[in-house]
Scaffold this motif. Structure first.
Motif, PDB file in Angstrom:
ATOM      1  N   CYS A 273       0.965  -1.364  -0.082  1.00  0.00           N
ATOM      2  CA  CYS A 273       0.232   0.038  -0.030  1.00  0.00           C
ATOM      3  C   CYS A 273       0.748   1.267  -0.025  1.00  0.00           C
TER       4      CYS A 273
ATOM      5  N   LEU B  37       0.223   3.645  -2.825  1.00  0.00           N
ATOM      6  CA  LEU B  37      -1.107   4.288  -3.050  1.00  0.00           C
ATOM      7  C   LEU B  37      -1.433   5.428  -2.231  1.00  0.00           C
TER       8      LEU B  37
ATOM      9  N   TYR C 213      -9.334   0.343  -1.992  1.00  0.00           N
ATOM     10  CA  TYR C 213      -8.393   0.166  -3.225  1.00  0.00           C
ATOM     11  C   TYR C 213      -8.042  -1.426  -2.806  1.00  0.00           C
TER      12      TYR C 213
ATOM     13  N   LEU D  94      -4.999  -4.052  -4.116  1.00  0.00           N
ATOM     14  CA  LEU D  94      -3.223  -3.970  -4.343  1.00  0.00           C
ATOM     15  C   LEU D  94      -2.592  -5.269  -4.202  1.00  0.00           C
TER      16      LEU D  94
END
Lengths: 302, 302
Positions: free
Chosen positions: A119, A122, A139, A141
């Motif tokens: 992350c 991000l 999100y 990932l």
């Protein structure tokens, strides 16, 4: 004397020895277990409407610096360095290699650092978009991550994959997200026949100052881990983590809700190699001989 | 003024800007194109019985040193460095970061180097097994690879994925393998609607001595590339390569045939990001609007 799990994985070809502790190749069958487990993750997370993003195994060094990772885990980070000299420097370098000298000392840091957790790239990406949409952000990932911690424990690899979901929103929103995934994690692991416990996390913060950070993390119940036996039943391995950052990442990166408030964030991570290893440790190295219900959940056709 | 392909990829969200040239995140849709193209590769290579292995994006530094990569492409390599100090060193490091000094200068090289091409970790792995089986060896590889060449050409990424097949055997065996894949490559690219040419390769060997290596590579027709327009029709991009190493890798790594002769080797590589970019450049950024026959070949359901 009992053969270690790592040696049995090497002998079976599931992992491939590279000569460096914690750095292994994977067989096609090992990769397939990870792909199938990720599809199981998708069946749980797929309907939530997360935005999928896949970052490469390296990230922008400036973002890494902002993250504060070097404060907490300097010993684990990996910076990427390159040769930036001319032809004479190159001749010196080759002469140095010839006599087995330290040719790496003149390598210069590039703008890239190995990603410590999926992350990390991000947060600056989302911050650049402006305020979060109404309802927050979610999100999906996955990337290879690096941790410099050579070990002969197969569950402690220097390069491994982490699947993550990250949620950004209000405190209530993101703590609910975290609880949902703790419940899902327990259910998923039960389905694939793994024994789990959940405990507060015990991250290896560096040095004496790090001990305070670790205490704070524990005292505030900010991070939980789902533990599964891999090499030891007495000391099970963290295979998932559930991390509530409060508004720390929101404030650091400038993540704001639609109404302008600083966003709270939480993430849930799957250690994909660790989960695959837990499956091999529990059900044996011969996937064809795994229990039928486990094989069915993972989509193996009998 | 025409918007560059890279900017259009950023605007559409297919690639994600990280602030470093050649280092991009990928959207779920971009990843899906790569996954689908790899399945197309599987339909061509799947029946050959290659042994699948997946190595992480870093390799054993000792093997990298043996490979000779630093002789030919020192400027492209990436070594991985870590903090190896104690608490006082850590305090100095944080103070250095605080004043935006060069905190990376005291990072020490680890045993890991970023993988420059997917097949690099393979050769020492196979050599360790002893002589090749009768009929030689065939291996299926894919990994993230690193090349330190920052660029705003989206087809020149610092971290990208390479799919490879590697063949080890007699000269006749491996050159036949290479020819088979040149034919297959042409056929596959035609099926997905891409215009291709094949030419001898033009690798960026370093310095004046490197020019001789480049000339030698060209003169001996050791490496071919399949070129497809990405950002320019006049200067198409190498999206596949077909590389015959003669017995150079066999001799270097100690790869021997069943009869003891030094093995010849050849590899065929797919630049997966480049192929995806070629598809977007040719058919547009909206995958739903790609030609029906291309969508069908890639398994998109209409």
């Amino acid at each position: 004397m009992q053969t270690s799990l790592l040696d049995r994985l090497f002998d079976s070809g599931l992992l491939i020895d590279t000569g460096v502790e914690g750095l292994y190749g994977r067989s096609g069958a090992f990769e397939d277990v990870i792909a199938r487990f990720e599809r199981l993750v998708d069946t749980y997370g797929g309907a939530d409407g997360a935005e999928a993003m896949r970052f490469p195994p390296g990230m922008n060094r400036a973002h890494f610096e902002t993250s504060g990772y070097m404060k907490s885990f300097p010993q684990l980070a990996g910076t990427v360095h390159s040769f930036c000299g001319g032809e004479l420097d190159h001749m010196s370098l080759l002469q140095c290699m010839e006599v087995e000298g330290d040719w790496t000392k003149d390598q210069k840091a590039t703008d890239i650092v190995l990603t410590p957790a999926a992350c990390y790239p991000l947060y600056p990406t989302i911050a650049k978009r402006g305020r979060l949409p109404a309802g927050g952000g979610l999100y999906d990932l996955q990337s290879y991550c690096f941790r410099h911690e050579p070990s002969n424990d197969p569950a402690r690899q220097q390069l491994f994959r982490m699947r993550e979901y990250v949620c950004m929103g209000t405190q209530e929103h993101v703590t609910t997200f975290r609880q949902t995934w703790m419940d899902r994690g327990l259910e998923m692991m039960a389905k694939v026949g793994l024994d789990v416990t959940i405990d507060v996390a015990n991250d290896p913060f560096f040095g004496r100052a790090g001990r305070m950070l670790a205490n704070n993390q524990r005292d505030q119940n900010l991070k939980f881990e789902l533990l599964i036996p891999v090499t030891s039943t007495a000391k099970p391995t963290a295979c998932m983590s559930f991390n509530y950052h409060q508004d720390a990442f929101g404030a650091k990166w400038g993540l704001n809700l639609e109404n302008g408030d600083v966003a709270h964030t939480a993430c849930v991570g799957f250690g994909l190699e660790r989960i695959a290893l837990a499956l091999f440790a529990r059900h044996g190295l011969d996937i064809a001989a795994w229990p039928t219900d486990v094989r069915n959940v993972l989509g193996y056709q009998d």
